[in-house]
Motif scaffolding. Structure first.
Motif, PDB file in Angstrom:
ATOM      1  N   MET A   1     -53.901  25.975 -40.761  1.00  0.00           N
ATOM      2  CA  MET A   1     -55.245  25.140 -41.429  1.00  0.00           C
ATOM      3  C   MET A   1     -55.120  24.733 -42.801  1.00  0.00           C
ATOM      4  O   MET A   1     -55.379  23.517 -43.222  1.00  0.00           O
ATOM      5  N   ASN A   2     -54.406  25.526 -43.672  1.00  0.00           N
ATOM      6  CA  ASN A   2     -53.998  25.250 -44.893  1.00  0.00           C
ATOM      7  C   ASN A   2     -53.099  24.025 -45.064  1.00  0.00           C
ATOM      8  O   ASN A   2     -53.347  22.976 -45.682  1.00  0.00           O
ATOM      9  N   ASP A   3     -51.991  24.223 -44.087  1.00  0.00           N
ATOM     10  CA  ASP A   3     -51.130  23.239 -44.182  1.00  0.00           C
ATOM     11  C   ASP A   3     -51.887  21.705 -43.671  1.00  0.00           C
ATOM     12  O   ASP A   3     -51.302  20.706 -43.956  1.00  0.00           O
ATOM     13  N   LEU A   4     -52.543  21.795 -42.792  1.00  0.00           N
ATOM     14  CA  LEU A   4     -53.149  20.548 -42.264  1.00  0.00           C
ATOM     15  C   LEU A   4     -54.022  20.090 -43.478  1.00  0.00           C
ATOM     16  O   LEU A   4     -53.876  18.812 -43.387  1.00  0.00           O
ATOM     17  N   CYS A   6     -54.093  20.284 -46.435  1.00  0.00           N
ATOM     18  CA  CYS A   6     -53.472  19.828 -47.526  1.00  0.00           C
ATOM     19  C   CYS A   6     -52.202  18.609 -47.397  1.00  0.00           C
ATOM     20  O   CYS A   6     -52.018  17.605 -48.000  1.00  0.00           O
TER      21      CYS A   6
ATOM     22  N   MET B 246     -61.711  28.479 -45.007  1.00  0.00           N
ATOM     23  CA  MET B 246     -61.195  27.075 -44.664  1.00  0.00           C
ATOM     24  C   MET B 246     -62.005  26.354 -43.619  1.00  0.00           C
ATOM     25  O   MET B 246     -61.907  25.102 -43.168  1.00  0.00           O
ATOM     26  N   LEU B 269     -57.934  21.710 -34.267  1.00  0.00           N
ATOM     27  CA  LEU B 269     -57.475  22.971 -34.600  1.00  0.00           C
ATOM     28  C   LEU B 269     -58.460  24.276 -34.597  1.00  0.00           C
ATOM     29  O   LEU B 269     -57.982  25.455 -34.283  1.00  0.00           O
TER      30      LEU B 269
END
Lengths: 49, 297
Positions: A1-4, A6, B246, B269
């Protein structure tokens, strides 16, 4: 989710801001958490001689 | 207390036309004229809350938004609609440019400005701690094209701006270099070039915290009304669970003043993760960006 987040430029990280809890010249083994007291695991501190 | 220059009655109050405030010189009238056709800026508890200000000065939102480029945009500007498209939400090259600017300036900010008090985060890490959730993906997703003739550049519109709908997605943000050493040698050059290449203009605005978090209904710079394409802010991860942190990018928590922050792929997601939370949780930070569909207009 972080990569998504960012990678999609929804957020652009710049810096992170840690907090200084102490300073020592000797080699100390501390595990300090940002979500706990600075001396939250004081019982596990030790210093290498 | 000293009033801001824009609200001083003995000055021009920031208006181009002095008579715009009417006979009473209402300091906030210009603001209301801009905000109210878009459905914003009203005080819900005020008397005559249906309309505030003289009705004769209101133009219908439908005609004003199409006839003039300076007319207020109806509805939230982050909405992906033809009438309210914003480059930061609709145009991939613009967002890549912003990311490139961040990537180019981040080491300098971390090394020279904030120093040890705030080291530069990794190129793409919103989650910095706990360490096992820190992303190892250091790729800066800006494509560099080498040896291309200048004729391949996307034509800029009047005064260097983009024409709306002028093939935005064909444009690429090109950078001279993105490796660490060249950034250290030429920080100014590498951070200014990507801003010129996509031919975008920007306006920088800084709002004092005491103003931003105040409750002045007539001030458009408060947190309930302030709107910009890109906002720089500091946030705190209040718990070590990155999933909760998140959540602001999902449909569960990803709303800013009632508007959606992230895109549908984030929600998909999040839905996947909510169903497989217990088994897949340790792998939360290993999601590859290759599965990321690039939002395109």
């Amino acid at each position: 989710m972080n990569d998504l987040a960012c990678g999609d430029q929804a957020v652009i990280p710049v810096v992170y801001r840690p907090r200084v809890a102490g300073h020592a010249t000797a080699s100390c083994r501390l595990r300090i958490s940002g979500w706990d007291n600075d001396i939250g695991n004081l019982q596990d501190w030790y210093r290498e001689a | 207390m000293r009033q801001p220059a824009a609200l001083r009655h003995d000055r021009d109050e920031g208006r181009r036309r002095r008579g715009l405030g009417g006979a009473r010189r209402a300091a906030d009238r210009r603001v209301r004229l801009c905000l109210e056709p878009a459905g914003r800026g009203r005080d819900p508890a005020a008397a005559g809350k249906g309309r505030q200000g003289p009705r004769r000065d209101h133009r219908p939102a439908a005609t004003s938004s199409t006839s003039s480029s300076t007319a207020p945009i109806p509805g939230p500007r982050s909405t992906a609609s033809a009438r309210a498209s914003r480059p930061s939400t609709r145009c991939c090259p613009i967002r890549r440019c912003a990311q490139a600017l961040g990537a180019a300036g981040r080491p300098q900010v971390g090394a020279r400005i904030t120093s040890t008090a705030a080291p530069a985060s990794r190129p793409a890490n919103f989650v910095n701690n706990p360490e096992r959730f820190r992303s190892k993906n250091d790729e800066v997703r800006v494509q560099r094209r080498q040896g291309e003739p200048d004729s391949s550049r996307r034509p800029a519109g009047r005064r260097g701006r983009r024409h709306p709908g002028q093939g935005r997605q064909e444009a690429e943000v090109r950078l001279p270099d993105l490796d660490q050493h060249s950034r250290a040698r030429r920080p100014r050059r590498s951070s200014s070039r990507p801003a010129r290449r996509p031919a975008s203009t920007s306006e920088l605005k800084s709002v004092t915290a005491s103003v931003f978090f105040s409750s002045d209904v007539a001030n458009p710079d408060t947190y309930t009304k302030f709107y910009c394409d890109i906002q720089m802010y500091t946030t705190t991860m209040t718990q070590p669970d990155p999933e909760t942190f998140m959540n602001q990018f999902t449909s569960v928590g990803g709303r800013h003043q009632g508007e959606q922050v992230a895109g549908p792929q984030h929600h998909a997601l999040a839905a996947t993760r909510s169903t497989t939370r217990r088994s897949a949780r340790p792998k939360a930070s290993s999601i590859r960006s290759s599965a990321r569909p690039c939002s395109s207009a």
